[in-house]
Structures are given as structure tokens and as C-alpha cells.
Write an enzyme that holds these catalytic residues in place. Structure first.
Site, PDB file in Angstrom:
ATOM      1  N   ASP A  35       0.818  -1.221   0.000  1.00 51.18           N
ATOM      2  CA  ASP A  35       0.000   0.000   0.000  1.00 51.18           C
ATOM      3  C   ASP A  35       0.855   1.277   0.000  1.00 51.18           C
ATOM      4  O   ASP A  35       0.334   2.385   0.092  1.00 51.18           O
ATOM      5  CB  ASP A  35      -0.949   0.010   1.207  1.00 51.18           C
ATOM      6  CG  ASP A  35      -0.193  -0.008   2.529  1.00 51.18           C
ATOM      7  OD1 ASP A  35       1.055   0.010   2.508  1.00 51.18           O
ATOM      8  OD2 ASP A  35      -0.865  -0.026   3.590  1.00 51.18           O
ATOM      9  N   LYS A 185      15.762  42.642   0.466  1.00 53.58           N
ATOM     10  CA  LYS A 185      14.952  41.686  -0.310  1.00 53.58           C
ATOM     11  C   LYS A 185      13.472  41.884  -0.004  1.00 53.58           C
ATOM     12  O   LYS A 185      13.084  42.035   1.149  1.00 53.58           O
ATOM     13  CB  LYS A 185      15.372  40.255   0.042  1.00 53.58           C
ATOM     14  CG  LYS A 185      14.515  39.172  -0.600  1.00 53.58           C
ATOM     15  CD  LYS A 185      15.197  37.812  -0.536  1.00 53.58           C
ATOM     16  CE  LYS A 185      14.551  36.899   0.476  1.00 53.58           C
ATOM     17  NZ  LYS A 185      15.173  35.561   0.502  1.00 53.58           N
TER      18      LYS A 185
END
Ligand code: R5P
Length: 291
Positions: A35, A185
Site C-alpha cells: 500500500d 529583499k
């Protein structure tokens, strides 16, 4: 001391074991159930031993593997479990910007420390994150590893792409005995930034060998813009250096196109890996873990 390398950090774990005088080294068994769930098993007699488990948590899958390995080491009867997370994922989400958001960095600290006695990581995005651990926790420096490497090339000036990087840039500048400054920035979105020279404090870059330093390079948006700005200002050469090289998609190629050299440590496997944090992690282990 036994060293185990999780899938995300096998070469680095092996280097750490060598730095520790060839401490016994192992790679846990791993497979997938049908699974898709993960199965891991640690092998050998670890009862009463100090076990150093090394696993970066770049992806959620790496994180699940780390949690399973921690539990396995505990169940194997280790005397002490030392968890080394060279790249600590989710550490950049250390602030709440909107109501309803988790402090992801804190959530991860809480969970990874459950089955650990001691934690070691490298250059967290913010040193504050270390305080979320309630167990002894230590931070090795990728800056030291990068500086060892950068000593081999000409460096005139260090530049941080943002305010958040000031401390680490100051630290490298001290190690290399060079001046530094930080750019301004503004993040537009998770892939784009705007960068400017600061109104005060910028040093002349024309003709200089500049090193741009960041903790993480992910999309490359920050470093590409910063390198372009420095080249427009006439920098002689621009080298990009980071502790954690994620280099998503074509980030490495885009950075190479606008810089002269790219340096990263080995906290993550990456194409710019040129400096190892193994000696710095081993030094912490020798100092803090006596057995
Ligand atoms: C941000 O504050 C970090 O220090 C890095 O500048 C950022 O995570 C780099 O990401 P990217 O490469 O995606 O611009």
C-alpha cells in the site's frame, strides 16, 4: 558509538563514522508495503550502545523514515539515541503570518525529539528554532565548512541577499577576514523576489570577487536575482554559497548561468556539494556524547 545512515543521508553518515575513528556504521533495511507505507529495520546488537542516527528531512517521506528509525533504535535497546538532522525541513516556517497557521518548525521539533536523547542539526534558518527542543540540542555550522573551502579562492567581499542572513554572513566574514553587507529583499511570492542595494552600508562591488551567502537555495529565485544585481554593479566574479542545497527543478543551471562558481555543503545530496559538515558534526558528538 554506532552510526546509522537514513536514506537521505547515507554518504554523510558514513563520513561522520570515519571522522569518529571508523565507528561501526550501518544502513537500516528499508522497503515499501504494497500500500506504499514504509517498513524499516535496524540490524545488529545496539543494546546499551550510543546510536547516532543521521537523516535529513527534506521531504515528508524522509521525515516518516526518521520517526520510524528513531522508534526502532529505541526498541533495539540503545543506551542513548542521538538524532542528527543535517537539513531540518520546515525550519523556514518559523513564524505565523496569518491566523490559523501552525509554527511548523516548532511542530517538527516536538515530534522528532520524542524518541531522541540528544539532537544535532546544521544551520537552522533561525537559531531561535533550537529553543523549541526540550532535550539537549546542538547546531553545527555549515558556515565553518564553507569557509574552509572558500579559503582556497580569492574573496574580496561577502554579501547576504537579505536581512535574515546578516548573522551568518557576519560570521563568515569574520572567519575569512573580509568585509560584508546585506541586500534588501522583498519577497513577491514563493518563487520570486525583488532585490536592491541598501540605502546605506553597501560597499563597492566593481571588479571585486564577491561571495553571495545563503542558508538554503531552493528555487534559486533569491540567488539568481542577487547575482544579476551584483553583476550589473560590475562585480568581477560572483560565487554563490549555501549550507543546504535543495536546487529545485533547474535552479542549479539557472544559478550557474549567472554566477562563476556555486558551493554547497553535503547536508543534502546536490550538484554543488563541495564542503563537508562531517568534521563539524563529529566534533559536537565527541564533545557532547561521552561514551
Ligand atoms: C529565506 O529567507 C532563505 O534564507 C533563503 O533566501 C530562501 O529560502 C531561498 O529560497 P529560494 O532559493 O527559493 O529563493
Amino acid at each position: 558509538m554506532h552510526v546509522l545512515g537514513g536514506t537521505a543521508s547515507i554518504p554523510l553518515a558514513e563520513k561522520i563514522s570515519r571522522e569518529l575513528g571508523n565507528a561501526p556504521f550501518g544502513i537500516p533495511f528499508k522497503k515499501r508495503f504494497p500500500d506504499g507505507e514504509l517498513y524499516v529495520r535496524v540490524e545488529g546488537d545496539l543494546a546499551g550502545e550510543t546510536v547516532v542516527l543521521v537523516q535529513s528531512t527534506r521531504t515528508d517521506e524522509d521525515l516518516v523514515e526518521l520517526l520510524l528509525l528513531e522508534e526502532a533504535v529505541r526498541e533495539a535497546g540503545a543506551g542513548r539515541s542521538v538524532v542528527v538532522i543535517p537539513y531540518f525541513g520546515y525550519a523556514r516556517q518559523d513564524r505565523r503570518f496569518l491566523a490559523g497557521e501552525p509554527l511548523s518548525a516548532r511542530a517538527l521539533c516536538r515530534h522528532v525529539e520524542l524518541d531522541a536523547d540528544t539532537l544535532v542539526t546544521v544551520d537552522l534558518h533561525s537559531a531561535e528554532t533550537l529553543r523549541h527542543f526540550t532535550k539537549p540540542a546542538f547546531e553545527a555550522s555549515g558556515i565553518v565548512a564553507l569557509s574552509r573551502r572558500l579559503h582556497e579562492r580569492p574573496v574580496d567581499l561577502l554579501v547576504s541577499p537579505d536581512k535574515g542572513g546578516i548573522e551568518r554572513t557576519r560570521r563568515m566574514a569574520a572567519l575569512l577576514d573580509r568585509p560584508w553587507f546585506a541586500l534588501q529583499k522583498k519577497r513577491i511570492d514563493s518563487e520570486h523576489v525583488e532585490l536592491r542595494l541598501p540605502a546605506t552600508g553597501a560597499l563597492p562591488v566593481a571588479g571585486r570577487h564577491v561571495v553571495l551567502l545563503d542558508d538554503v537555495i531552493a528555487t534559486g529565485g533569491t540567488i539568481v536575482e542577487a547575482a544579476r544585481l551584483l553583476k550589473r554593479e560590475g562585480a568581477g566574479t560572483v560565487a554563490a554559497a549555501c549550507t543546504h542545497g535543495i536546487f529545485l527543478r533547474d535552479a542549479f543551471e539557472r544559478i550557474k548561468a549567472v554566477t562563476d562558481e556555486v558551493y554547497a555543503t553535503d547536508t543534502l545530496a546536490n550538484p554543488a556539494e563541495t564542503a563537508s559538515v562531517a568534521p563539524d558534526i563529529a566534533e559536537i558528538l565527541r564533545r557532547e556524547i561521552r561514551s
